[in-house]
Design a protein around this motif. Structure first.
Motif, PDB file in Angstrom:
ATOM      1  N   TYR A 178       0.807  -1.221   0.000  1.00 47.66           N
ATOM      2  CA  TYR A 178       0.000   0.000   0.000  1.00 47.66           C
ATOM      3  C   TYR A 178       0.840   1.271   0.000  1.00 47.66           C
ATOM      4  CZ  TYR A 178      -4.458  -2.383   0.411  1.00 47.66           C
ATOM      5  OH  TYR A 178      -5.572  -3.151   0.146  1.00 47.66           O
ATOM      6  N   GLY A 179       2.172   1.138  -0.043  1.00 47.06           N
ATOM      7  CA  GLY A 179       3.023   2.308  -0.150  1.00 47.06           C
ATOM      8  C   GLY A 179       3.187   3.098   1.123  1.00 47.06           C
ATOM      9  N   TYR A 180       2.946   2.457   2.275  1.00 41.71           N
ATOM     10  CA  TYR A 180       3.149   3.130   3.552  1.00 41.71           C
ATOM     11  C   TYR A 180       4.594   2.977   4.010  1.00 41.71           C
ATOM     12  CZ  TYR A 180      -1.915   3.512   4.105  1.00 41.71           C
ATOM     13  OH  TYR A 180      -3.224   3.814   3.931  1.00 41.71           O
ATOM     14  N   GLN A 181       4.979   3.775   4.981  1.00 40.94           N
ATOM     15  CA  GLN A 181       6.289   3.604   5.591  1.00 40.94           C
ATOM     16  C   GLN A 181       6.351   2.243   6.274  1.00 40.94           C
ATOM     17  OE1 GLN A 181       6.766   6.940   8.208  1.00 40.94           O
ATOM     18  NE2 GLN A 181       7.248   8.378   6.557  1.00 40.94           N
ATOM     19  N   PRO A 182       7.534   1.644   6.345  1.00 41.60           N
ATOM     20  CA  PRO A 182       7.653   0.330   6.995  1.00 41.60           C
ATOM     21  C   PRO A 182       7.213   0.400   8.454  1.00 41.60           C
ATOM     22  CG  PRO A 182       9.642   0.854   5.753  1.00 41.60           C
ATOM     23  CD  PRO A 182       8.821   2.112   5.785  1.00 41.60           C
ATOM     24  N   PRO A 183       6.725  -0.708   8.994  1.00 39.45           N
ATOM     25  CA  PRO A 183       6.314  -0.727  10.409  1.00 39.45           C
ATOM     26  C   PRO A 183       7.500  -0.470  11.325  1.00 39.45           C
ATOM     27  CG  PRO A 183       6.360  -2.943   9.516  1.00 39.45           C
ATOM     28  CD  PRO A 183       6.524  -2.016   8.352  1.00 39.45           C
ATOM     29  N   ARG A 184       7.194   0.025  12.508  1.00 37.55           N
ATOM     30  CA  ARG A 184       8.244   0.340  13.467  1.00 37.55           C
ATOM     31  C   ARG A 184       8.853  -0.925  14.062  1.00 37.55           C
ATOM     32  NH1 ARG A 184       5.042   4.444  17.222  1.00 37.55           N
ATOM     33  NH2 ARG A 184       3.327   3.127  16.524  1.00 37.55           N
ATOM     34  N   THR A 185       9.920  -0.741  14.804  1.00 33.41           N
ATOM     35  CA  THR A 185      10.639  -1.869  15.388  1.00 33.41           C
ATOM     36  C   THR A 185       9.723  -2.662  16.316  1.00 33.41           C
ATOM     37  OG1 THR A 185      12.696  -0.621  15.294  1.00 33.41           O
ATOM     38  CG2 THR A 185      12.632  -2.544  16.759  1.00 33.41           C
ATOM     39  N   PRO A 186       9.622  -3.967  16.141  1.00 32.42           N
ATOM     40  CA  PRO A 186       8.752  -4.778  16.998  1.00 32.42           C
ATOM     41  C   PRO A 186       9.363  -5.019  18.371  1.00 32.42           C
ATOM     42  CG  PRO A 186       9.900  -6.187  15.456  1.00 32.42           C
ATOM     43  CD  PRO A 186      10.274  -4.762  15.086  1.00 32.42           C
ATOM     44  N   ARG A 187       8.574  -5.580  19.268  1.00 32.29           N
ATOM     45  CA  ARG A 187       9.035  -5.793  20.642  1.00 32.29           C
ATOM     46  C   ARG A 187       9.602  -7.183  20.871  1.00 32.29           C
ATOM     47  NH1 ARG A 187       5.184  -3.221  25.209  1.00 32.29           N
ATOM     48  NH2 ARG A 187       7.031  -3.839  26.381  1.00 32.29           N
ATOM     49  N   PHE A 188       9.398  -8.114  19.959  1.00 27.58           N
ATOM     50  CA  PHE A 188       9.957  -9.446  20.177  1.00 27.58           C
ATOM     51  C   PHE A 188      11.476  -9.419  20.044  1.00 27.58           C
ATOM     52  CE2 PHE A 188       8.344  -9.427  15.726  1.00 27.58           C
ATOM     53  CZ  PHE A 188       9.540  -9.579  15.036  1.00 27.58           C
ATOM     54  N   THR A 189      12.106 -10.472  20.483  1.00 28.39           N
ATOM     55  CA  THR A 189      13.563 -10.537  20.529  1.00 28.39           C
ATOM     56  C   THR A 189      14.198 -10.274  19.171  1.00 28.39           C
ATOM     57  OG1 THR A 189      15.460 -11.937  21.085  1.00 28.39           O
ATOM     58  CG2 THR A 189      13.541 -13.033  20.167  1.00 28.39           C
ATOM     59  N   ASN A 190      15.387  -9.684  19.208  1.00 23.49           N
ATOM     60  CA  ASN A 190      16.145  -9.454  17.985  1.00 23.49           C
ATOM     61  C   ASN A 190      17.360 -10.379  17.913  1.00 23.49           C
ATOM     62  OD1 ASN A 190      16.606  -8.110  15.504  1.00 23.49           O
ATOM     63  ND2 ASN A 190      18.045  -6.695  16.466  1.00 23.49           N
ATOM     64  N   ASP A 191      17.293 -11.502  18.599  1.00 21.27           N
ATOM     65  CA  ASP A 191      18.371 -12.485  18.525  1.00 21.27           C
ATOM     66  C   ASP A 191      18.512 -13.013  17.101  1.00 21.27           C
ATOM     67  OD1 ASP A 191      18.799 -12.167  21.197  1.00 21.27           O
ATOM     68  OD2 ASP A 191      17.744 -13.995  21.809  1.00 21.27           O
ATOM     69  N   SER A 192      19.626 -13.661  16.832  1.00 23.73           N
ATOM     70  CA  SER A 192      19.922 -14.148  15.483  1.00 23.73           C
ATOM     71  C   SER A 192      19.533 -15.613  15.318  1.00 23.73           C
ATOM     72  CB  SER A 192      21.414 -13.992  15.180  1.00 23.73           C
ATOM     73  OG  SER A 192      21.779 -12.628  15.156  1.00 23.73           O
ATOM     74  N   TYR A 193      18.858 -15.922  14.216  1.00 15.38           N
ATOM     75  CA  TYR A 193      18.466 -17.281  13.868  1.00 15.38           C
ATOM     76  C   TYR A 193      18.463 -17.438  12.354  1.00 15.38           C
ATOM     77  CZ  TYR A 193      16.715 -18.133  18.613  1.00 15.38           C
ATOM     78  OH  TYR A 193      16.611 -18.292  19.967  1.00 15.38           O
ATOM     79  N   PRO A 194      18.783 -18.623  11.847  1.00 22.45           N
ATOM     80  CA  PRO A 194      18.400 -18.936  10.471  1.00 22.45           C
ATOM     81  C   PRO A 194      16.871 -18.952  10.414  1.00 22.45           C
ATOM     82  CG  PRO A 194      20.008 -20.519  11.317  1.00 22.45           C
ATOM     83  CD  PRO A 194      19.502 -19.731  12.491  1.00 22.45           C
TER      84      PRO A 194
END
Length: 324
Positions: free
Chosen positions: A134-150
């Protein structure tokens, strides 16, 4: 015996591959000459498709780029907070924050440890796709973990949940940028399908799979159907190294045994010669597990209404014209 834990840089070198199949059933065993799509990673860490076409055509590796090129005003988004706390469970939801209709995939979790994958991750993927379309700005940073995973992001569509796109990576990525990237790569850049459109959104299902517990095994049969995903590495008839993968749920969903799964994966990886048991023994196999969460579009809308993205602000629902 014969197992080696795959950790660190060894796992990051593994190329992503197909996590599922385009058609829902095979007519009999793939055998040595059964149907099989052609497509696999090339041994270079990066993205790959989630399924074979089963005779329909090949799928080459897609290079992931920065897909977040959307401009505009306003977007139902996540939270700017980086904490991992969950909001109080609303009425009709269970203690995990799930609607009764949301599902954890087969093979999800391991050894009773706390699950990392969450419904919020699926919500975030829907948000990212919506904002792009829809051409909106990307959603803001979420609250779930930002740990690294495949990770892999899978899109299915309709009541029969036909595969609509699935691409992921075996290179561990921070979840916030990783899910942003592969949400759009899988929905828009899976070469087997046209890009997902606005009109398809209400019929979509989103699955997020986080891959864990990688182990190299010495026997190509040393894995459990419905529990382990498998990644195989082999040399084709021309001497080129090829790789291919199925996520843990694929073999069980297709009703395959170990041999059928291996043979289908070889065909998907581009092996065209007759498949013998001696050749199967030359395969290098890595098994792994995954945590998987699946959410429908309807559940996404309901989840957003209840949770308000866990930041205490009542964001408006997306201005879709598909519901009243």
């Amino acid at each position: 015996m014969g197992r080696k834990r795959c950790v660190g840089a060894d796992c990051s070198k593994m190329a992503a591959g197909c996590c599922g199949v385009k058609k829902q059933k095979l007519s009999g065993s793939p055998g040595s000459g059964g149907p099989g799509g052609v497509g696999a990673g090339n041994g270079v860490a990066g993205t790959g498709h989630c399924g074979s076409d089963l005779g329909i055509g090949s799928s080459s590796t897609v290079a992931a780029g920065n897909m977040n090129r959307v401009n505009g005003l306003g977007c139902p988004g996540g939270s700017s907070s980086s904490t991992n706390a969950l909001s109080p469970t609303p009425g009709g939801y269970n203690s995990a924050g799930l609607s009764p209709n949301l599902s954890l995939g087969s093979g999800s979790g391991s050894g009773g440890r706390k699950m990392v994958v969450s419904a919020e991750m699926c919500c975030f993927c829907f948000d990212v796709l919506y904002c792009h379309l829809y051409g909106y700005q990307p959603p803001r940073t979420p609250r779930f973990t930002n740990d690294s995973y495949p990770l892999f992001v899978t899109w299915k569509i309709g009541r029969d949940k036909r595969l609509r796109g699935c691409i992921g990576t075996f290179s561990a990525m921070n979840l916030h940028p990783g899910l942003r990237e592969y949400t759009l790569t899988s929905a828009l850049k899976d070469s087997r399908f046209p890009p997902v459109t606005r009109d398809e959104l209400p019929r979509l299902f989103c699955s997020v799979s986080l891959l864990t517990n990688f182990e190299d095994v010495g026997d190509y049969l040393d894995w459990e159907v419905g529990v382990h995903g498998i990644r195989i590495e082999f040399f084709n008839e021309k001497g080129s190294k090829r790789t291919a993968t199925y996520l843990p749920e694929v073999a069980k969903e297709q009703g395959w045994d170990h041999i059928q799964t291996i043979d289908s994966l070889l065909r998907k990886g581009g092996y065209k010669a007759p498949i013998t048991n001696d050749f199967r023994k030359t395969i290098k196999l890595t098994r792994y597990r995954s945590e998987k969460m699946t959410m429908s579009y309807a559940e996404y809308i309901a989840h957003r209404q209840h949770h308000h993205y866990q930041n205490g602000t009542g964001h408006p629902l997306p201005p879709y014209n598909h519901y009243s």
